[in-house]
Scaffold this motif. Structure first.
Motif, PDB file in Angstrom:
ATOM      1  N   GLY A 130       0.706  -1.233  -0.013  1.00 29.84           N
ATOM      2  CA  GLY A 130      -0.081  -0.237   0.201  1.00 29.84           C
ATOM      3  C   GLY A 130       0.860   1.258   0.117  1.00 29.84           C
ATOM      4  O   GLY A 130       0.372   2.460  -0.203  1.00 29.84           O
ATOM      5  N   LEU A 131       2.112   1.034   0.208  1.00 26.08           N
ATOM      6  CA  LEU A 131       3.150   2.127  -0.063  1.00 26.08           C
ATOM      7  C   LEU A 131       3.076   2.740  -1.365  1.00 26.08           C
ATOM      8  O   LEU A 131       3.188   2.309  -2.236  1.00 26.08           O
ATOM      9  N   ARG A 132       3.244   4.150  -1.388  1.00 29.02           N
ATOM     10  CA  ARG A 132       3.081   4.769  -2.795  1.00 29.02           C
ATOM     11  C   ARG A 132       4.631   4.636  -3.168  1.00 29.02           C
ATOM     12  O   ARG A 132       5.636   4.339  -2.438  1.00 29.02           O
ATOM     13  N   ALA A 133       4.605   4.764  -4.439  1.00 27.89           N
ATOM     14  CA  ALA A 133       5.784   4.279  -5.145  1.00 27.89           C
ATOM     15  C   ALA A 133       7.139   5.086  -4.333  1.00 27.89           C
ATOM     16  O   ALA A 133       8.318   4.669  -4.229  1.00 27.89           O
ATOM     17  N   ARG A 134       6.856   6.519  -4.535  1.00 25.87           N
ATOM     18  CA  ARG A 134       8.126   7.444  -4.239  1.00 25.87           C
ATOM     19  C   ARG A 134       8.412   7.141  -2.768  1.00 25.87           C
ATOM     20  O   ARG A 134       9.814   7.304  -2.421  1.00 25.87           O
ATOM     21  N   ASP A 135       7.534   6.810  -1.764  1.00 25.23           N
ATOM     22  CA  ASP A 135       7.895   6.445  -0.463  1.00 25.23           C
ATOM     23  C   ASP A 135       8.630   5.359  -0.440  1.00 25.23           C
ATOM     24  O   ASP A 135       9.693   4.929   0.505  1.00 25.23           O
ATOM     25  N   ALA A 136       8.178   4.389  -1.159  1.00 23.20           N
ATOM     26  CA  ALA A 136       8.943   2.982  -1.177  1.00 23.20           C
ATOM     27  C   ALA A 136      10.373   3.151  -1.716  1.00 23.20           C
ATOM     28  O   ALA A 136      11.228   2.739  -1.229  1.00 23.20           O
ATOM     29  N   SER A 137      10.574   4.086  -2.641  1.00 21.33           N
ATOM     30  CA  SER A 137      11.855   4.300  -3.179  1.00 21.33           C
ATOM     31  C   SER A 137      12.777   5.101  -1.978  1.00 21.33           C
ATOM     32  O   SER A 137      13.844   4.638  -2.225  1.00 21.33           O
TER      33      SER A 137
END
Ligand code: SAM
Length: 286
Positions: A4-11
């Protein structure tokens, strides 16, 4: 990696994890892997910030764990970019380096002096990076390529097919068994193994543990393959043939001298994009 993490937070989280693991340029690895995961260009990431699906989150976490163990991004993805080519890798292929693009530039210049045509031999072809680039960028050449590794040649053949290039590949210990080239070639090009055997342990883990030893080991002083090339190549060279060799840092002068001692005409060194002398250019006058 939580789902559920957004892509940029995951990055961002991935970059922190890689930094903690001591990976150089952690942000770059996290972003390149994210762009592959999302199927977008790296520069487009700021415009793509979807929540990751469970499957994407799992895959990204697995990739980041591999990178934290110092596996290169190209090995994780199984492919590398070289000039305008996408090249598949396997365990026995070196990851082609940007420095080697300068070798292709010098080879193309030599061919342009011959009207863009001629017979070319790439020795130690690995993924086929040099041979395929030449065949594709100068289609009037006839390109032959060799490698000691059957598995590397498998990758090179597939890469040539996938990139629509015509290259004739042969398994050989340098020039052994290439008698069918008795008419000689106009251009010999090679990026041979050139790391001093004793220096391999000091290389970054990405190279030491993931590039094949046979692609790196240049003997006790790193110059073994240059001596062999100068000694064994002449029967396959036409009079006036160009010889274009990638050299390691600080090896250029020694390589030109070795060539001169063996009867080649040393023409000089060319720099790579970082300004380091990277390519030795010689001529065989017969
Ligand atoms: C530094 S890598 C270069 C690979 C590729 N040409 C490139 O630039 O990315 C050297 C290559 O030489 C091959 N090689 C090592 N010893 C060889 C030999 N005796 N005869 C032919 N090829 C050899 C290795 O398998 C490896 O693919």
């Amino acid at each position: 990696m939580p789902t559920g993490l957004r892509a940029r937070d995951a990055s961002r989280e991935a970059a922190l994890e890689l930094r903690r693991a001591g990976v150089p340029e952690p942000g770059a690895s996290a972003e390149v892997l994210l762009s592959e995961l999302l199927g977008v260009r790296r520069g487009e990431i700021p415009f793509h910030d979807p929540p990751l699906t469970d499957e994407q989150a799992r895959l990204y976490a697995a990739w980041i764990e591999r990178r934290a163990n110092r596996e290169p991004v190209q090995r994780i993805l199984g492919r590398a970019y070289f000039r305008n080519l996408v090249l598949q890798l396997n365990e026995e292929t070196l990851i082609p380096r940007p420095d080697t693009e300068s070798v292709v530039d010098v080879a193309l210049e030599c061919l342009d002096g011959r009207g863009g045509a001629g017979a070319v031999l790439d020795v130690g072809t690995g993924t086929g990076a040099i041979a395929i680039s030449i065949a594709q960028e100068r289609p009037r050449t006839t390109v032959y390529a060799t490698d000691l590794s059957a598995q590397a040649l498998e990758a090179a053949r597939r890469n040539a097919d996938q990139n629509g290039a015509s290259v004739s590949f042969h398994r050989a210990d340098l020039f052994d068994g290439l008698e069918f080239l008795q008419d000689g070639v106009d251009l010999l090009v090679s990026n041979p193994p050139y790391v001093e055997a004793g220096g391999i342990e000091e290389l970054a883990p990405e190279v030491r543990e993931w590039d094949p030893g046979v692609a790196l080991d240049g003997g006790p002083d790193g110059l073994l393959f240059y001596r062999r090339i100068f000694d064994e190549a002449p029967p396959l060279l036409r009079n006036g043939a160009d010889v274009v060799l990638e050299v390691g840092d600080g090896q250029g002068k020694a390589v030109l001298e070795l060539g001169g001692d063996a009867g080649f005409v040393p023409l000089g060194l060319r720099e790579d994009l970082a300004g380091t002398p990277r390519v030795a250019l010689l001529r065989w006058e017969g």
